[in-house]
Motif scaffolding. Sequence first.
Motif, PDB file in Angstrom:
ATOM      1  N   ARG A  86      36.113  27.668 -12.677  1.00  0.00           N
ATOM      2  CA  ARG A  86      36.399  29.393 -12.950  1.00  0.00           C
ATOM      3  C   ARG A  86      37.761  28.674 -13.912  1.00  0.00           C
ATOM      4  N   PHE A  87      38.337  27.336 -13.432  1.00  0.00           N
ATOM      5  CA  PHE A  87      40.492  27.983 -14.149  1.00  0.00           C
ATOM      6  C   PHE A  87      40.099  27.627 -15.424  1.00  0.00           C
ATOM      7  N   GLY A 128      42.048  22.267 -19.884  1.00  0.00           N
ATOM      8  CA  GLY A 128      41.833  23.634 -18.804  1.00  0.00           C
ATOM      9  C   GLY A 128      40.174  22.786 -18.151  1.00  0.00           C
ATOM     10  N   ALA A 137      41.492  31.955 -10.293  1.00  0.00           N
ATOM     11  CA  ALA A 137      40.112  31.302 -10.295  1.00  0.00           C
ATOM     12  C   ALA A 137      40.153  30.836  -8.764  1.00  0.00           C
ATOM     13  N   HIS A 138      41.020  30.333  -8.120  1.00  0.00           N
ATOM     14  CA  HIS A 138      41.170  30.253  -6.745  1.00  0.00           C
ATOM     15  C   HIS A 138      41.098  31.419  -5.536  1.00  0.00           C
ATOM     16  N   ALA A 157      45.916  32.230 -14.206  1.00  0.00           N
ATOM     17  CA  ALA A 157      44.438  31.786 -14.082  1.00  0.00           C
ATOM     18  C   ALA A 157      44.116  30.693 -13.570  1.00  0.00           C
ATOM     19  N   TYR A 158      44.465  30.177 -12.860  1.00  0.00           N
ATOM     20  CA  TYR A 158      44.871  29.202 -11.769  1.00  0.00           C
ATOM     21  C   TYR A 158      44.875  29.686 -10.832  1.00  0.00           C
ATOM     22  N   TRP A 198      39.008  31.363 -17.106  1.00  0.00           N
ATOM     23  CA  TRP A 198      39.928  32.429 -16.858  1.00  0.00           C
ATOM     24  C   TRP A 198      40.578  32.122 -17.327  1.00  0.00           C
ATOM     25  N   ALA A 199      41.127  30.595 -18.250  1.00  0.00           N
ATOM     26  CA  ALA A 199      42.257  30.399 -19.208  1.00  0.00           C
ATOM     27  C   ALA A 199      41.914  30.494 -20.580  1.00  0.00           C
TER      28      ALA A 199
END
Length: 406
Positions: free
Chosen positions: A347-348, A132, A394-395, A390-391, A351-352
């Motif tokens: 963020r990634f 991550g 995050a985006h 998560a990616y 979130w992960a």
Amino acid sequence: MSSVLLRVCCGPTIEDTNTLLGGLASRSTASIERTQRRFKGISFAASAVVANPTSRTSEEKVYEVVLKQAALVKERSRDEDEKKKKKIALDLDNKPIEDAVVDDLSNGGLLNVAYDRCGEVCAEYAKTFYLGTQLMTQERRKAIWAIYVWCRRTDELVDGPNASYITPSALDRWEQRLTDVFQGRPFDMYDAALSDTVTKYPVDIQPFKDMIEGMRMDLRKSRYNNFDELYLYCYYVAGTVALMSVPVMGIAPESKVSTESVYNAALALGIANQLTNILRDVGEDARRGRVYLPQDELAQAGLSDDDIFRMKVTDKWRNFMKGQIKRARKFFDEAEEGVAALSSASRFPVWASLLLYRQILDAIEANDYNNFTKRAYVGKAKKVFSLPVAYGIAHIGPHKLTKLLL
Ligand SMILES: CC(C)=CCC/C(C)=C/CC/C(C)=C/CC/C(C)=C/[C@@H]1[C@@H](COP(=O)(O)OP(=O)(O)O)[C@]1(C)CC/C=C(\C)CC/C=C(\C)CCC=C(C)C
Ligand SMILES: [Mn+2]
């Protein structure tokens, strides 16, 4: 864990370790109301606040640390702006590069080795987390590794193979060493990386000291009378991680929410993670004679320590667990609100970690609440699936992603 990673140096004096209680601004009525709202449905916690309005809850005390850390971030960012202005003025002066700068560059080589070592530890002990961090900027990634290693080493003091030799005075020495790190006197390579990190980012020493306080608590205490006591423990060992990490991860410049609310959300993620940890490890902890569950809530559910040591899943236990899981999820929900405010590259990993940890609660349910003898875990397939999710979140944000997928 290598012995180098665990070595605790002999430091000189014992520091004052009282951490949370001293001389900070008191919490606003609005935030207390928010606290009460959060506990709606968990009546004992709200009534504890109402029943004794003069005594402060752990959450209120912890919030003071949040305010202090948020204020430090703001202060440093003002200083940075000032420095930038000064730097522009210096550049205009067109001065030659000085010896000090050359020294810095050669030290940089050693520092890079120190950071690389931290990265190796992360890669070995927390693979998904390490992955991550790969999307973060290099500077931030290295700093987060350094913080991770310090946290891991601190936890290993009381949970690792040498835990039986750890005394309160060993923790005092570890704290003295922490002070040295913050004052630019690192003891080893891992410390050197952290020492560099804390000069580059507005990280306050308080959460680090508080984590050590959590380890002290683990040495002296194995029961928690109510959620207020447990909350404080969760802050010490996990909420602190959030307060250490956010100054490095950074808040997005375009974010409209207040710094305090981002820190609050971060704190909620730490608490949620630790509550989840606790619920997953009930059996394992009981085998070590430890019960990290609020005693008053156990009693209200008609349960006692004996029921836990018996390790039988009964309806009483299932009902009790449902309430505990519900509370942990509330903290996750609160944390979610803040992730969007972090700088985009940070963020990634958040979130992960949030998605993976929250799924442990689902796994406890899937095990029919048998957290005595069955370990709740997130399988590889689910883990792998969570990463692109998560990616995506995050985006493009959770709501847009859901719309896109449906
Ligand atoms: C706005 C917003 C939501 C921001 C995110 C804030 C953020 C980065 C929060 C991090 C939360 C987090 C990962 C907390 C750690 C919780 C945890 C698992 C604590 C464990 C403590 C002791 O538990 P125990 O002994 O019961 O359990 P074990 O059996 O030992 O597992 C810890 C082990 C304390 C030590 C913590 C660490 C080693 C983790 C340190 C992690 C970081 C510094 C990186 C955090 C960054 C990300 C991206 C997750
Ligand atoms: Mn541990």
